[in-house]
Design a protein around this motif. Structure first.
Motif, PDB file in Angstrom:
ATOM      1  N   SER A   1       0.828  -1.207   0.000  1.00  0.00           N
ATOM      2  CA  SER A   1       0.000   0.000   0.000  1.00  0.00           C
ATOM      3  C   SER A   1       0.857   1.249   0.000  1.00  0.00           C
ATOM      4  CB  SER A   1      -0.916   0.025   1.226  1.00  0.00           C
ATOM      5  OG  SER A   1      -1.550  -1.211   1.377  1.00  0.00           O
ATOM      6  N   ALA A   2       1.907   1.234   0.825  1.00  0.00           N
ATOM      7  CA  ALA A   2       2.779   2.402   0.893  1.00  0.00           C
ATOM      8  C   ALA A   2       3.400   2.675  -0.469  1.00  0.00           C
ATOM      9  CB  ALA A   2       3.865   2.183   1.935  1.00  0.00           C
ATOM     10  N   ALA A   3       3.876   1.618  -1.123  1.00  0.00           N
ATOM     11  CA  ALA A   3       4.484   1.791  -2.446  1.00  0.00           C
ATOM     12  C   ALA A   3       3.458   2.313  -3.448  1.00  0.00           C
ATOM     13  CB  ALA A   3       5.075   0.476  -2.934  1.00  0.00           C
ATOM     14  N   SER A   4       2.213   1.806  -3.331  1.00  0.00           N
ATOM     15  CA  SER A   4       1.177   2.254  -4.256  1.00  0.00           C
ATOM     16  C   SER A   4       0.876   3.734  -4.063  1.00  0.00           C
ATOM     17  CB  SER A   4      -0.115   1.466  -4.067  1.00  0.00           C
ATOM     18  OG  SER A   4       0.137   0.091  -4.110  1.00  0.00           O
ATOM     19  N   ILE A   5       0.867   4.155  -2.802  1.00  0.00           N
ATOM     20  CA  ILE A   5       0.603   5.572  -2.544  1.00  0.00           C
ATOM     21  C   ILE A   5       1.735   6.428  -3.088  1.00  0.00           C
ATOM     22  CG2 ILE A   5       0.347   7.297  -0.721  1.00  0.00           C
ATOM     23  CD1 ILE A   5      -1.178   5.126   0.872  1.00  0.00           C
ATOM     24  N   LEU A   6       2.962   5.969  -2.871  1.00  0.00           N
ATOM     25  CA  LEU A   6       4.097   6.703  -3.426  1.00  0.00           C
ATOM     26  C   LEU A   6       3.948   6.827  -4.945  1.00  0.00           C
ATOM     27  CD1 LEU A   6       6.947   7.956  -3.374  1.00  0.00           C
ATOM     28  CD2 LEU A   6       7.866   5.651  -3.555  1.00  0.00           C
ATOM     29  N   PHE A   7       3.571   5.719  -5.570  1.00  0.00           N
ATOM     30  CA  PHE A   7       3.473   5.724  -7.034  1.00  0.00           C
ATOM     31  C   PHE A   7       2.356   6.661  -7.515  1.00  0.00           C
ATOM     32  CE2 PHE A   7       1.694   3.653 -10.943  1.00  0.00           C
ATOM     33  CZ  PHE A   7       2.731   4.010 -11.787  1.00  0.00           C
ATOM     34  N   THR A   8       1.225   6.697  -6.791  1.00  0.00           N
ATOM     35  CA  THR A   8       0.174   7.619  -7.233  1.00  0.00           C
ATOM     36  C   THR A   8       0.632   9.056  -7.046  1.00  0.00           C
ATOM     37  OG1 THR A   8      -0.917   7.603  -5.096  1.00  0.00           O
ATOM     38  CG2 THR A   8      -1.715   6.043  -6.697  1.00  0.00           C
ATOM     39  N   ILE A   9       1.425   9.308  -5.993  1.00  0.00           N
ATOM     40  CA  ILE A   9       1.929  10.679  -5.827  1.00  0.00           C
ATOM     41  C   ILE A   9       2.837  11.038  -7.000  1.00  0.00           C
ATOM     42  CG2 ILE A   9       3.284  12.215  -4.368  1.00  0.00           C
ATOM     43  CD1 ILE A   9       2.309  10.670  -1.966  1.00  0.00           C
ATOM     44  N   THR A  10       3.673  10.077  -7.415  1.00  0.00           N
ATOM     45  CA  THR A  10       4.516  10.323  -8.586  1.00  0.00           C
ATOM     46  C   THR A  10       3.641  10.686  -9.786  1.00  0.00           C
ATOM     47  OG1 THR A  10       5.886   8.510  -7.761  1.00  0.00           O
ATOM     48  CG2 THR A  10       6.433   9.385  -9.925  1.00  0.00           C
ATOM     49  N   SER A  11       2.586   9.890 -10.000  1.00  0.00           N
ATOM     50  CA  SER A  11       1.740  10.125 -11.170  1.00  0.00           C
ATOM     51  C   SER A  11       0.980  11.439 -11.062  1.00  0.00           C
ATOM     52  CB  SER A  11       0.739   8.984 -11.344  1.00  0.00           C
ATOM     53  OG  SER A  11       1.385   7.746 -11.245  1.00  0.00           O
ATOM     54  N   LEU A  12       0.492  11.741  -9.853  1.00  0.00           N
ATOM     55  CA  LEU A  12      -0.217  13.003  -9.676  1.00  0.00           C
ATOM     56  C   LEU A  12       0.724  14.175  -9.944  1.00  0.00           C
ATOM     57  CD1 LEU A  12      -2.259  12.282  -6.396  1.00  0.00           C
ATOM     58  CD2 LEU A  12      -3.164  12.394  -8.706  1.00  0.00           C
TER      59      LEU A  12
END
Lengths: 372, 382
Positions: free
Chosen positions: B270-281
């Motif tokens: 989950s943490a990695a997924s959140i990091l990745f969405t922040i990258t995309s945002l």
């Protein structure tokens, strides 16, 4: 007719006034056409291998040499134990482990048989299957070599052998680009057509100019035609440019007739533009139009058979491809360019696509009228 | 002392400012329920469709047979091929020209030709010929089919010689690690996750700033005393929360509908997924600050990102097979790093020590995207 002419003038001017987007429309797709087809090579060349050799004999050394010289494998590391070898797979440094047991050579001579262990990273099943098959075939080759060296030549081969020869038609050099470039071109034409059309009308809605047009005596179908035609021309232009690139940079010359391709593309673009139009009649702002067309186009493209073959899909998904215009264009462009199919060969796809074009545009016009 | 309390007041005022900005952005989103439904529903539908339908496996490929011998051996071989899950023999052909005809209409992908004296050759000379002809317009499928068919023929060959055991035989035993059943979903679900999250998140923010520019409300924001960094972060926060809902629904679907287990730590994933969405945002914000119309912004975020994400993230085509320049370019695709993380954590059950490099790269990308957005934003301010 005069009205249409003026409207078209207006639309073309609007398009050409926006230099930024015009540049993006052409440059971005073409850049991608130059770069991306190189990525699509599935030929397995560099399978990374970790070897656990418990035997350290002449035999095991010969086998390893044979593997190294086969051209498929890159030796990543020698590992003292299977456990340690697995960590190279865990950390994604290697793809396959070959474990040669202690007494490999001795067993082969004394017991007449020995067993090696192959462990494969199988997350990608296809890659794993091929990697395993290659390694097994190299081991088999080595095995045959051992037999011919060690056994007194018999009168004839003791084993029944079926010699398999394989030939590749239509693309004997197995050039993956011949297959991918036309497919990618279809995607680019589709994206340019559908996105731009869906954005264009809804933009007038969002900034309110559509009201102004609605109160003028301009006929609805004039308005719609004026919206469609410029993008229809743009789409065919992108296709032509793409075909030119395919020829100049990839040496792809269609086996079939270009006229067949253009006849189909002309009809196809009407269908795609109709889709864009339909989506814009359903959306209130550009964001909605974009998200909706993105959603549909993404599903259409990934389910079109461009990347993964349709027959491997579950049955419901195969039915889904029947109502997917992109899948028909992918079929058509590939068979026309690679196999030289004629207009008669693609008549079925052409009729279905024409049906999409009629349906989508009629639906869009009906829905558009209701709202004004 | 006086100074101190003034500072405190200012601090409170500033956080109040930020809070109201975020609230404003939330109102924007909730005022448009249609968009909200699309944003939340789209990933769900896509994950289900792609998760089930996309696969590189070759199953039930239609095959034609030109059996010129029609004897016991060829029949046995043909039925062995037909019995495998890879092939379905749908056509019995009479000539080579019929093969061509079938290829042209696409009814078969592979043809097996067995010569007239197949059985006799096998019995008397211990050697017979078989020919495989593939429709290689798709070299990938052609290669795979030829490989599978050859393996089945080899199997058949070994079966008919089973009694006369051969000297000096090296057997092989194969273990399929991580995915013993060889399910297509194990490689495609992480890829689809990376792709859907990346595209949806980038698109969400790609138009936020440029829309204000286009509608003219940007001027109002620019004359306000709020710092550009705050404006940009306030724009991203509501979308981050939406993305977290998307992450949750995607993970639930992967596990319960697509049956791909989470073998590693759910927290880490989950943490990695959140990091990745922040990258995309932040990539979306960058596109938004760099463009001047919604059309341009959306066109870039879709046409510019869709194909590279699909083709260079490694889930459709293995990166190690690509020519070197493309391998280098693929490092610029954020989804590539996330795909590696998901595969490692979700399927291999790996921990932090395996994915820290990928995490670092994604963090670096986020900082760069954010920094560039702020820089672009400042330029407009002056």
């Amino acid at each position: 007719m005069r009205t249409l002419k003026f409207l078209l003038q207006k639309e073309f001017r609007q398009i050409f006034r926006n230099k930024a987007i015009l540049r993006i429309i052409f440059v971005m797709p073409l850049m991608q056409l130059l770069v991306l087809p190189w990525a699509a090579d599935y030929e397995m060349k560099n399978i990374r291998l970790t070897i656990v050799d418990h035997d350290h004999s002449l035999g095991s050394q010969q086998l390893i040499n044979k593997i190294n010289s086969s051209g498929y494998f890159l030796l990543y590391a020698y590992s003292p134990s299977y456990q340690q070898a697995v960590t190279t797979l865990d950390q994604d440094q290697a793809d396959i482990i070959l474990e040669i047991p202690n007494g490999f050579e001795r067993d082969m001579v004394k017991e007449n048989e020995t067993t090696t262990l192959i462990a494969v990273n199988a997350i990608n099943g296809m890659k794993a299957g091929l990697g395993n098959a290659y390694l097994q075939s190299v081991i088999r080759d080595y095995n045959n070599q051992v037999r011919t060296e060690w056994i007194q030549p018999a009168r004839f081969s003791p084993q029944k052998v079926i010699e398999v020869t394989a030939s590749n038609w239509y693309n004997p050099l197995q050039n993956y680009k011949d297959f991918m470039v036309p497919g990618i071109l279809v995607v680019l034409v589709t994206m340019v057509g559908s996105f731009l059309a869906s954005l264009n009308i809804v933009k007038e809605k969002e900034i309110g100019t559509i009201e102004q047009i609605n109160v003028t005596p301009v006929k609805k179908y004039h308005f719609i035609l004026a919206k469609l035609l410029p993008f229809w021309v743009l789409g065919l232009f992108v296709l032509s440019l793409g075909l030119l690139i395919a020829w100049l940079f990839y040496g792809i010359v269609p086996v079939g007739n270009l006229v067949v391709l253009y006849v189909y593309a002309a009809v196809y673009l009407l269908a795609v533009l109709g889709l864009g139009l339909l989506l814009s009649t359903y959306s209130e702002n550009q964001q909605q139009a974009m998200l909706l067309s993105f959603f549909l186009i993404m599903v259409f493209i990934l389910m079109s058979g461009l990347y993964t073959s349709i027959e491997s899909m579950p049955l419901w998904a195969q039915y889904l491809t029947k109502i997917n215009p992109v899948s028909y264009f992918i079929q058509v462009i590939r068979i026309v360019i690679l196999k030289g199919s004629s207009l008669a060969d693609i008549s079925q796809q052409l009729v279905i696509t024409a049906g999409f074009a009629l349906l989508l545009n009629a639906w869009a016009i009906l829905n558009y009228k209701k709202r004004s | 002392m006086k100074n101190h309390s003034k500072n405190g007041k200012q601090k409170a005022k500033r956080s109040q400012q930020f809070y109201s900005l975020v609230k404003k952005e939330f109102f924007h989103i909730f005022r448009d329920p249609k968009t909200l439904i699309i944003l939340l529903g789209m990933p769900v539908v896509q994950i289900i469709i792609f998760g089930f339908a996309l696969t590189n496996e070759v199953k039930n490929s239609r095959m034609g047979v030109l059996d010129q011998a029609q004897d016991a051996s060829t029949q046995a071989l043909i039925s062995q091929i037909d019995a495998s899950q890879y092939f379905e023999i749908t056509r019995y052909l009479n000539s080579y020209s019929e093969i061509e005809q079938e290829f042209r209409t696409g009814t078969i992908k592979l043809a097996l030709v067995l010569p007239q004296n197949f059985d006799a050759d096998l019995q008397h000379f211990n050697k017979a010929q078989a020919q495989l002809i593939a429709d290689a317009s798709d070299p990938n499928v052609a290669n795979t089919l030829i490989n599978y068919a050859s393996a089945i023929i080899l199997d058949f060959q070994e079966r008919i010689t089973a009694n006369s055991s051969l000297p000096y035989t090296i057997h092989t035993e194969t273990r399929m690690l991580y995915n013993p059943q060889l399910q297509g979903a194990y490689s495609f679900v992480p890829g689809v996750m990376a792709m859907v999250l990346m595209l949806v998140c980038t698109m969400m923010t790609a138009i936020t700033i440029v829309r204000e520019k286009e509608l003219g409300t940007m001027e109002i924001l620019l004359v306000s005393p709020v710092k550009p960094l705050k404006i940009i972060i306030a724009k991203a926060v509501p979308y981050l929360l939406l993305s977290m809902l998307n992450i949750a629904s995607i993970l639930l679907l992967s596990v319960f509908v697509l049956q791909v287990p989470i073998n590693g730590s759910l927290l880490l994933l989950s943490a990695a997924s959140i990091l990745f969405t922040i990258t995309s945002l932040s990539l979306g914000l960058l596109i938004s600050t760099a463009t001047d119309s919604q059309q341009t912004a959306m066109f870039i975020s879709l046409t510019g990102l869709f194909l590279p994400t699909v083709m260079l993230s490694g889930f459709m085509f293995p990166i190690e097979n690509m020519p070197l320049p493309l391998q280098v370019i693929s490092n610029l695709v954020p989804a590539k790093w996330f795909y590696d993380i998901v595969k490692a954590v979700m399927i291999k059950g790996a921990g932090w020590q395996v994915i820290w490099q990928e995490t670092l790269v994604l963090t670096g990308m986020t900082i760069v995207f954010m920094g560039l957005s702020i820089k672009n934003f400042k330029i407009r301010l002056s």
